[in-house]
Design an enzyme around this catalytic site. Structure first.
Site, mmCIF file in Angstrom:
data_model
loop_
_atom_site.group_PDB
_atom_site.id
_atom_site.type_symbol
_atom_site.label_atom_id
_atom_site.label_comp_id
_atom_site.label_asym_id
_atom_site.label_seq_id
_atom_site.Cartn_x
_atom_site.Cartn_y
_atom_site.Cartn_z
ATOM 1 N N SER A 57 0.809 -1.208 0.000
ATOM 2 C CA SER A 57 0.000 0.000 0.000
ATOM 3 C C SER A 57 0.846 1.264 0.000
ATOM 4 C CB SER A 57 -0.949 -0.044 1.205
ATOM 5 O OG SER A 57 -1.984 0.881 1.070
ATOM 6 N N ASP A 93 9.986 5.783 -10.484
ATOM 7 C CA ASP A 93 9.498 6.499 -11.661
ATOM 8 C C ASP A 93 10.058 7.912 -11.765
ATOM 9 O OD1 ASP A 93 8.083 4.252 -12.177
ATOM 10 O OD2 ASP A 93 6.090 5.137 -12.025
ATOM 11 N N LYS A 135 -0.714 -4.223 -3.180
ATOM 12 C CA LYS A 135 -1.966 -3.578 -2.767
ATOM 13 C C LYS A 135 -1.991 -2.160 -3.332
ATOM 14 C CE LYS A 135 -4.703 -2.040 1.186
ATOM 15 N NZ LYS A 135 -4.702 -0.617 0.802
#
Length: 610
Positions: free
Chosen positions: A452, A463, A478
């Site tokens: 999560s 990224d 998740k």
């Protein structure tokens, strides 16, 4: 940092529950009467109108809930007969409609049958306690039965209990409990199980029914009864008021399993892990009430209370006479989940290591994961640290806002995460304040347990080209966001409570959004892949989001314009991965981990134990 959000959801969370033991929190306001009808209808409305999937309370959801209820009550097939399941299944397609109508008839019918079958089945178990067992015979015991795997008749059920008793005796023998002591322990355990089933309150039955339907939408949507919601709030705040102890139920006895640092219980020097609580009294002269055999939640309610008030306990070690213990309740910090840092020196280099078990935050602003990590980074710079490792291996998530704020400590400016909610609208959560608390080399350490909010951080670091990820093949997977909805407060705002103050109660943890990395990929199911993979036992033990029932699918959206995913040096990362793999191949400890992982993976695929 300054957080730019297109629209801020109310108390949005990336949640993982902490449910190992029962905490003793501070005194909460008096709970309103539980109104099953109103609670069920309120949850039904929120599920259909707010869940990110947009699914209705249809036949599929009802069948999922039916299977979930059976598994929660009788996962080993030790109570129900197959004929019971077949009879109950006639109503399985209508459970969603029952929720919408606020009708708990099926839930109560299921509980009545369950209580009857538990009482009957435990008689089978108690009978086998006094009989000899042949431990030289190779046998197995089922550990997970499906909807068609229940006993066909009484004789088959009796044989299942024979195997269960045999297994329990072997487990106790491994703990050094044998002979008459083992038999007495098991007799107390099963008699207590029967008592608790018979004493189950209607509100507990209703809560389990609502929870089963909520879980049928996805693994992280759930209904929390008021007590459960209070304990969850404590974990997010990292503090509570009480005596500072974790309690467990051991065969009907209330046992202190752990004393919390800084709590009244530990500071008194009078209590220890393993002590058994026999009675509880309030104040200096309140009457002592016996707690043996009571529901653990009821005992918690009796012991907890506001700071600076007195509670008296009657305690024994089990082998000593009962003794009185007088404690004054106090505020206790849950330090096990706080961020911590240390500096590791190796070959003349200083590496700053940050261990972050959760993304926590106090709504009143007293404590924050991001603020704590910022302080650690400031200290690292003062000590001349050259690189930082952010350890998220045991971080199962927490507050989304804290994850975004913490990521901003390592970014100049840029997108941290995108979220897509009910109806498909996509929003961006960005760090738009120039500058970062740490601009040097960064490694994010992850495992299959990293979930999560941890995956938001790791995905954004990759990224946005800020560092590399090291650990298991991928994280948990998740990629959904939950919000907590206080049903009583929501009803109060809408004027729904009845004339006596009754209305929906408890808290619905609802999956309202799916999050996406700056590059456009969701972390749902696939998680965040490691640049450098290290052999780990968690690779085989933690199965990930894909192994959970009713997990939502992976999806992809358009990447954020200009997300510098190519800013990292692919050649450098490839070299690091190759050199690490070569070292791991020569390291005996890593090879043992791989071999043990393969054995664990085989065991996890089995539905029986020998």
């Amino acid at each position: 940092m300054r957080l730019r959000i297109v629209r801020q959801p109310i108390r949005v969370l990336c949640i993982v529950l902490f449910a190992v033991a029962t905490l003793l929190p501070g005194q909460a306001p008096a709970r309103p009467p539980f109104d099953a009808h109103a609670t069920m209808q309120a949850v039904a409305q929120l599920l259909e109108r707010g869940h990110v999937s947009g699914e209705p309370l249809d036949r599929e959801i009802s069948e999922r809930a039916f299977a979930g209820l059976l598994h929660a009550l009788d996962p080993l097939g030790l109570y129900f007969l197959q004929s019971d399941v077949d009879t109950l299944a006639k109503a399985k397609d209508e459970l969603g409609q029952d929720l919408k109508a606020g009708d708990d008839t099926f839930a109560m019918r299921l509980q009545d049958l369950y209580a009857q079958r538990v009482a009957e089945a435990i008689e089978h178990g108690l009978a086998w306690l006094g009989k000899p067992h042949d431990f030289t015979v190779d046998e197995t015991m089922a550990i997970d039965v499906g909807p068609d795997g229940y006993a066909r008749n009484g004789a088959e059920l009796d044989d299942r209990w024979r195997r269960r008793i045999k297994y329990d005796l072997l487990v106790l023998e491994g703990d050094g409990v044998t002979g008459a002591a083992a038999i007495d322990r098991l007799r107390a355990r099963y008699e207590h199980m029967a008592e608790r089933t018979l004493l189950r309150r209607p509100e507990d039955v209703d809560a389990a029914f609502v929870e089963a339907i909520a879980n049928s939408f996805d693994p992280h949507t759930s209904y929390m009864a008021p007590r459960v919601a209070e304990n969850f709030s404590i974990q997010m705040r990292l503090n509570y008021e009480g005596i500072g102890a974790l309690l467990s139920d051991e065969d009907g006895r209330v046992v202190i399993s752990q004393l919390m640092p800084g709590g009244a219980a530990l500071l008194s020097g009078q209590l220890h892990a393993g002590d058994v609580i026999l009675g509880v009294a309030q104040g200096e002269d309140g009457p002592l009430k016996t707690v043996v055999g009571l529901d653990l939640d009821d005992v918690v309610d009796m012991i907890r209370g506001p700071r600076d008030t007195t509670v008296r306990l009657q305690v024994t070690t089990g082998a000593t006479p009962p003794r009185p213990v007088v404690l004054v309740r106090r505020r206790t910090e849950l330090t096990n989940s706080e961020a911590s840092g240390k500096v590791i020196e190796h070959d003349g280099a200083k590496v700053g290591w940050i261990d972050l078990p959760a993304f926590y935050g106090d709504p009143r602003g007293h404590q924050s994961a991001a603020a704590d990590v910022r302080k650690i980074l400031d200290d690292f710079r003062a000590q001349g640290v050259g690189s930082v490792v952010l350890d998220l291996r045991r971080n199962g998530g927490g507050l989304l806002t804290e994850a975004v704020s913490l990521t901003g400590l390592f970014l100049d400016v840029g997108n941290v995460v995108q979220v897509r909610g009910f109806g498909g609208k996509v929003e961006r959560l960005d760090d738009d304040e120039p500058g970062a608390a740490w601009t040097g080399p960064l490694v994010v350490l992850t495992s299959r347990f990293s979930a999560s909010a941890s995956e938001i951080v790791a995905g954004a670091i990759v990224d946005q080209g800020r560092g590399i990820v090291v650990g298991d093949t991928q994280t948990h997977g998740k990629g959904t966001v939950q919000t907590l909805i206080d049903l009583a407060r929501r009803a109060s705002r809408s004027g729904r409570p009845g004339p006596d103050g009754e209305g929906p109660s408890g808290t619905l943890k609802l999956t309202v959004q799916q999050f996406f990395r700056p590059g456009g990929a969701s972390t749902q199911l696939r998680g965040v892949a490691s640049d450098v993979v290290l052999p780990s036992w968690s690779e085989s033990v933690a199965e990930g989001e894909g192994a959970l029932p009713h997990a939502l699918p992976f999806s992809h959206i358009d990447p954020v314009a200009g997300a510098p995913s190519a800013a990292r040096d692919p050649a450098l990362i490839a070299r690091l991965a190759a050199e690490s793999a070569a070292r791991c191949a020569k390291e005996p400890q890593f090879q043992r981990v791989l071999a043990e992982g393969a054995r664990r993976a085989q065991w996890l695929q089995r539905k029986v134990v020998p």
